[in-house]
Design a protein around this motif. Sequence first.
Motif, short mmCIF file in Angstrom:
data_model
loop_
_atom_site.label_atom_id
_atom_site.label_comp_id
_atom_site.label_asym_id
_atom_site.label_seq_id
_atom_site.Cartn_x
_atom_site.Cartn_y
_atom_site.Cartn_z
N GLY A 1 2.39 2.65 -6.87
CA GLY A 1 2.86 3.57 -5.67
C GLY A 1 4.54 3.82 -5.94
N ASP B 1 7.57 7.89 1.57
CA ASP B 1 6.32 8.51 1.89
C ASP B 1 5.44 7.38 2.74
OD1 ASP B 1 3.55 9.06 1.24
OD2 ASP B 1 3.76 8.87 -0.96
N ARG C 1 2.31 6.85 2.84
CA ARG C 1 1.24 6.10 2.24
C ARG C 1 1.69 4.71 1.45
NH1 ARG C 1 -0.93 10.05 -1.89
NH2 ARG C 1 1.41 10.40 -2.18
N HIS C 2 2.82 4.96 1.25
CA HIS C 2 3.47 3.51 0.26
C HIS C 2 4.56 2.89 1.02
CE1 HIS C 2 1.87 6.65 -2.54
NE2 HIS C 2 1.34 5.58 -3.21
N ASN C 3 5.42 3.50 1.83
CA ASN C 3 6.50 3.18 2.44
C ASN C 3 7.52 2.74 1.44
OD1 ASN C 3 8.22 2.35 4.78
ND2 ASN C 3 7.58 0.29 4.60
N ALA C 4 7.33 3.42 0.40
CA ALA C 4 8.56 3.00 -0.97
C ALA C 4 9.04 4.31 -1.60
CB ALA C 4 7.60 2.12 -1.94
N LYS C 5 8.04 5.20 -1.68
CA LYS C 5 8.63 6.35 -2.40
C LYS C 5 9.62 7.09 -1.49
CE LYS C 5 4.70 7.54 -5.36
NZ LYS C 5 3.53 8.50 -5.54
#
Length: 263
Positions: A18, A249, A251-255
Amino acid sequence: YCLEQGLVLPVRKILMAGAPVPGELIDRVRRIMPPEGEIHTPYGATECLPIVSITGAEILAKTWAQSRQGRGTCVGRPLPGIMLKIIEPVDGPIASWDRVRELPAGSIGEIVVSGPVVTRAYDHDEAETRAAKIPDGPGFWHRLGDMGYLDDQGRLWFCGRKAHRVFTAGGVLYTIPCEAIFNEHPAVRRSALVGVGTAGAQRPVLIVELAEGHKRTDRLMQELGELARGNDLTRAIETFFVHPAFPVDIRHNAKIFREQLAA
């Protein structure tokens, strides 16, 4: 929770994907798995997944130390049936493969891929298909929109999104290698490099999200400047900001949405 409680989960494989996976996270997860457990960090895109992978053990033993020094994130070797190449970046569609210039090992460029897991087209979107696919005889290559390079062992290193490059008067800066230098600071949870101004004369700006318990201080700003000046990759960065919580993002809490931070 598992580390605090001393729990080991009965799992044999864990996949992390991700966004670039930090070595610290791999190490923490490794400690809640049995000794024979394996961690993998596959890489790809919605249009082609997965295309490469690497084990957590190899990252911790061989590549993470280099990532921390600004070499990029090693995402591994091509999986069976996958062909990877690095090409000179081009803005806009590429009509055919004979118009491509391949780059040698160690050179950062645009990542392209061919293989059975790669989608042929975008549904009802010919313009997007032309922008992302390069015809090559009966086959084609997919442009991932990512920048990276292949090392002398055939491993792919990810250096950030093509759209996130910062074009300064002194050259191009890539997000993942530059941010790694500042992520080493104990007060920094994560960082984001953005460019302000016109391409070719952009001002590189480094924005940090602080680790829990840390505050913005003049001393912190001074230390970030010292980190920048101490590395050839980051010497051009002279502007620093603190952001309370990066837009990411969901969906990932990372991008990290670097475009929003740049604005």
